[in-house]
Design a protein around this motif. Structure first.
Motif, PDB file in Angstrom:
ATOM      1  N   PRO A 199      -6.880   8.265  10.531  1.00 55.90           N
ATOM      2  CA  PRO A 199      -7.302   7.358  11.605  1.00 55.90           C
ATOM      3  C   PRO A 199      -6.108   6.684  12.265  1.00 55.90           C
ATOM      4  CG  PRO A 199      -7.806   6.434   9.445  1.00 55.90           C
ATOM      5  CD  PRO A 199      -7.396   7.847   9.207  1.00 55.90           C
ATOM      6  N   ARG A 200      -6.268   6.347  13.540  1.00 60.05           N
ATOM      7  CA  ARG A 200      -5.178   5.727  14.296  1.00 60.05           C
ATOM      8  C   ARG A 200      -4.827   4.349  13.749  1.00 60.05           C
ATOM      9  NH1 ARG A 200      -1.402   3.857  15.976  1.00 60.05           N
ATOM     10  NH2 ARG A 200      -0.546   3.686  18.069  1.00 60.05           N
ATOM     11  N   ASN A 201      -5.815   3.606  13.273  1.00 58.57           N
ATOM     12  CA  ASN A 201      -5.598   2.244  12.804  1.00 58.57           C
ATOM     13  C   ASN A 201      -5.714   2.138  11.285  1.00 58.57           C
ATOM     14  OD1 ASN A 201      -5.254   1.222  15.431  1.00 58.57           O
ATOM     15  ND2 ASN A 201      -7.463   1.014  15.701  1.00 58.57           N
ATOM     16  N   VAL A 202      -4.996   1.201  10.722  1.00 60.87           N
ATOM     17  CA  VAL A 202      -5.079   0.869   9.296  1.00 60.87           C
ATOM     18  C   VAL A 202      -5.875  -0.434   9.170  1.00 60.87           C
ATOM     19  CG1 VAL A 202      -3.788   0.268   7.222  1.00 60.87           C
ATOM     20  CG2 VAL A 202      -2.850   1.935   8.829  1.00 60.87           C
ATOM     21  N   THR A 203      -6.796  -0.478   8.221  1.00 61.30           N
ATOM     22  CA  THR A 203      -7.563  -1.700   7.970  1.00 61.30           C
ATOM     23  C   THR A 203      -7.346  -2.130   6.525  1.00 61.30           C
ATOM     24  OG1 THR A 203      -9.260  -1.100   9.597  1.00 61.30           O
ATOM     25  CG2 THR A 203      -9.847  -2.764   7.958  1.00 61.30           C
ATOM     26  N   LEU A 204      -6.886  -3.369   6.352  1.00 60.20           N
ATOM     27  CA  LEU A 204      -6.646  -3.930   5.024  1.00 60.20           C
ATOM     28  C   LEU A 204      -7.504  -5.177   4.851  1.00 60.20           C
ATOM     29  CD1 LEU A 204      -2.732  -3.748   4.885  1.00 60.20           C
ATOM     30  CD2 LEU A 204      -4.351  -2.131   3.882  1.00 60.20           C
ATOM     31  N   GLU A 205      -7.936  -5.398   3.625  1.00 61.28           N
ATOM     32  CA  GLU A 205      -8.721  -6.589   3.309  1.00 61.28           C
ATOM     33  C   GLU A 205      -8.175  -7.245   2.056  1.00 61.28           C
ATOM     34  OE1 GLU A 205     -12.906  -6.470   2.851  1.00 61.28           O
ATOM     35  OE2 GLU A 205     -13.314  -5.892   4.930  1.00 61.28           O
ATOM     36  N   ALA A 206      -8.222  -8.550   2.050  1.00 60.67           N
ATOM     37  CA  ALA A 206      -7.864  -9.317   0.849  1.00 60.67           C
ATOM     38  C   ALA A 206      -8.817 -10.495   0.750  1.00 60.67           C
ATOM     39  CB  ALA A 206      -6.419  -9.800   0.919  1.00 60.67           C
ATOM     40  N   SER A 207      -9.279 -10.768  -0.458  1.00 61.04           N
ATOM     41  CA  SER A 207     -10.230 -11.861  -0.666  1.00 61.04           C
ATOM     42  C   SER A 207      -9.765 -12.750  -1.803  1.00 61.04           C
ATOM     43  CB  SER A 207     -11.626 -11.307  -0.991  1.00 61.04           C
ATOM     44  OG  SER A 207     -12.146 -10.548   0.080  1.00 61.04           O
ATOM     45  N   THR A 208     -10.144 -13.983  -1.726  1.00 63.55           N
ATOM     46  CA  THR A 208      -9.913 -14.920  -2.817  1.00 63.55           C
ATOM     47  C   THR A 208     -11.165 -15.774  -2.982  1.00 63.55           C
ATOM     48  OG1 THR A 208      -8.415 -16.640  -3.660  1.00 63.55           O
ATOM     49  CG2 THR A 208      -8.894 -16.703  -1.328  1.00 63.55           C
ATOM     50  N   VAL A 209     -11.468 -16.127  -4.213  1.00 62.70           N
ATOM     51  CA  VAL A 209     -12.636 -16.950  -4.517  1.00 62.70           C
ATOM     52  C   VAL A 209     -12.147 -18.294  -5.027  1.00 62.70           C
ATOM     53  CG1 VAL A 209     -14.740 -17.146  -5.878  1.00 62.70           C
ATOM     54  CG2 VAL A 209     -14.002 -14.902  -5.064  1.00 62.70           C
ATOM     55  N   LEU A 210     -12.701 -19.360  -4.487  1.00 64.16           N
ATOM     56  CA  LEU A 210     -12.262 -20.696  -4.870  1.00 64.16           C
ATOM     57  C   LEU A 210     -13.461 -21.618  -4.992  1.00 64.16           C
ATOM     58  CD1 LEU A 210     -12.207 -22.606  -1.918  1.00 64.16           C
ATOM     59  CD2 LEU A 210     -10.716 -20.678  -1.452  1.00 64.16           C
ATOM     60  N   ARG A 211     -13.224 -22.770  -5.568  1.00 65.80           N
ATOM     61  CA  ARG A 211     -14.282 -23.773  -5.684  1.00 65.80           C
ATOM     62  C   ARG A 211     -13.784 -25.084  -5.104  1.00 65.80           C
ATOM     63  NH1 ARG A 211     -18.925 -23.576  -9.906  1.00 65.80           N
ATOM     64  NH2 ARG A 211     -20.376 -24.845  -8.731  1.00 65.80           N
ATOM     65  N   ASP A 249       4.982   5.372   5.769  1.00 67.15           N
ATOM     66  CA  ASP A 249       3.680   4.813   6.124  1.00 67.15           C
ATOM     67  C   ASP A 249       3.019   4.169   4.908  1.00 67.15           C
ATOM     68  OD1 ASP A 249       1.537   4.915   8.452  1.00 67.15           O
ATOM     69  OD2 ASP A 249       0.458   5.420   6.613  1.00 67.15           O
ATOM     70  N   ILE A 250       3.054   4.858   3.770  1.00 67.97           N
ATOM     71  CA  ILE A 250       2.463   4.317   2.532  1.00 67.97           C
ATOM     72  C   ILE A 250       3.206   3.060   2.085  1.00 67.97           C
ATOM     73  CG2 ILE A 250       2.088   4.785   0.078  1.00 67.97           C
ATOM     74  CD1 ILE A 250       1.631   7.719   0.844  1.00 67.97           C
ATOM     75  N   ALA A 251       4.541   3.106   2.156  1.00 68.65           N
ATOM     76  CA  ALA A 251       5.339   1.948   1.728  1.00 68.65           C
ATOM     77  C   ALA A 251       5.040   0.733   2.606  1.00 68.65           C
ATOM     78  CB  ALA A 251       6.820   2.297   1.787  1.00 68.65           C
ATOM     79  N   HIS A 252       4.929   0.954   3.912  1.00 63.56           N
ATOM     80  CA  HIS A 252       4.648  -0.174   4.806  1.00 63.56           C
ATOM     81  C   HIS A 252       3.258  -0.742   4.539  1.00 63.56           C
ATOM     82  CE1 HIS A 252       3.152  -1.991   8.605  1.00 63.56           C
ATOM     83  NE2 HIS A 252       4.344  -2.567   8.576  1.00 63.56           N
ATOM     84  N   THR A 253       2.288   0.131   4.294  1.00 62.80           N
ATOM     85  CA  THR A 253       0.932  -0.337   4.005  1.00 62.80           C
ATOM     86  C   THR A 253       0.894  -1.153   2.719  1.00 62.80           C
ATOM     87  OG1 THR A 253      -0.033   1.592   5.128  1.00 62.80           O
ATOM     88  CG2 THR A 253      -1.449   0.395   3.604  1.00 62.80           C
ATOM     89  N   GLN A 254       1.594  -0.686   1.692  1.00 62.24           N
ATOM     90  CA  GLN A 254       1.619  -1.409   0.420  1.00 62.24           C
ATOM     91  C   GLN A 254       2.310  -2.763   0.567  1.00 62.24           C
ATOM     92  OE1 GLN A 254       0.119  -0.578  -2.475  1.00 62.24           O
ATOM     93  NE2 GLN A 254      -0.784   1.107  -1.323  1.00 62.24           N
ATOM     94  N   TYR A 255       3.397  -2.785   1.316  1.00 58.38           N
ATOM     95  CA  TYR A 255       4.113  -4.056   1.520  1.00 58.38           C
ATOM     96  C   TYR A 255       3.253  -5.041   2.307  1.00 58.38           C
ATOM     97  CZ  TYR A 255       7.635  -7.390   3.060  1.00 58.38           C
ATOM     98  OH  TYR A 255       8.323  -8.543   3.309  1.00 58.38           O
ATOM     99  N   THR A 256       2.598  -4.542   3.348  1.00 55.15           N
ATOM    100  CA  THR A 256       1.717  -5.389   4.153  1.00 55.15           C
ATOM    101  C   THR A 256       0.577  -5.941   3.302  1.00 55.15           C
ATOM    102  OG1 THR A 256       2.213  -4.086   6.128  1.00 55.15           O
ATOM    103  CG2 THR A 256       0.253  -5.465   6.201  1.00 55.15           C
TER     104      THR A 256
END
Length: 211
Positions: free
Chosen positions: A182-194, A43-50
């Motif tokens: 929790p039943r669901n995993v929530t991941l976030e990724a952000s990038t800042v650009l101009r 589970d941890i490996a899949h989350t990290q890869y995702t």
């Protein structure tokens, strides 16, 4: 009678010396813990890869969105990011995009400026109060004071954009039922650009009364 007791004692000694089946009993104690640990590692490996795939897709999308014609390509860029993410997601994954444009990098995550006549507001209570005759700069021009001055969308020329992808998906392994996760995993990724300086930046300043 004596012979019968002697035979019973001999049987007990043989039973005490017999260790066959001990491995099965030991595995009954160790097995569930071992299986739980293996599922947890998967589970941890899949989350990290995702998460890695998500960040990579966001970095590529961020570079694409800095192009002059990005406004007309937003839907295509979002679709490409979603497709990349869904290749490593289980069915039922939900991908949401949040784009907030700002006049400058320093404005990211900042509330809209409050212009107050009340001296007590000089301390910066951060509350837009109409009872104190305060006004605010409606940076995102949505008609209300916001704790984040970002304007929905990628904005225009020279604007700084915070582009965030939020992914929610059900866990691939039934680990959550045994550990209270929790039943669901929530991941976030952000990038800042101009955005590219292909035009003059819109510096319209709109002031409104606090509610």
């Amino acid at each position: 009678m004596i012979r019968r007791l002697s035979s019973a004692r001999a049987a007990l000694r043989r039973l005490n010396a017999d260790s066959s089946g001990a491995t099965l009993v030991e595995f009954a104690f160790v097995g569930p813990v071992l299986i739980l640990m293996i599922l947890g590692l998967f589970d941890i490996a899949h989350t990290q890869y995702t998460s890695s795939v998500l960040h990579g897709a966001m970095q590529k999308a961020g570079r694409d969105l800095t192009l002059e014609n990005a406004n007309g390509r937003q839907a295509a860029i979002d679709t490409r990011v979603r497709q990349q993410i869904e290749t490593v997601m289980p069915s039922g994954a939900q991908v949401d995009f949040i784009k907030l444009s700002h006049a400058d990098f320093a404005d990211i995550g900042e509330p809209e400026d409050i212009l107050g006549d009340d001296p007590s507001n000089a301390a910066g209570n951060g509350v837009c109060e109409g009872a104190k005759n305060e006004r605010y700069i409606d940076a995102n021009n949505n008609g209300r004071w916001d704790a984040d001055r970002g304007k929905t969308g990628i904005g225009g020329a020279r604007d700084a954009v915070l582009f965030t992808a939020r992914v929610t998906y059900p866990r691939m392994f039934p680990l959550f039922t045994m550990t209270g996760m929790p039943r669901n995993v929530t991941l976030e990724a952000s990038t800042v650009l101009r955005n590219q300086p292909f035009d003059e930046q819109d510096k319209t300043r709109i002031e409104r009364n606090c509610p």
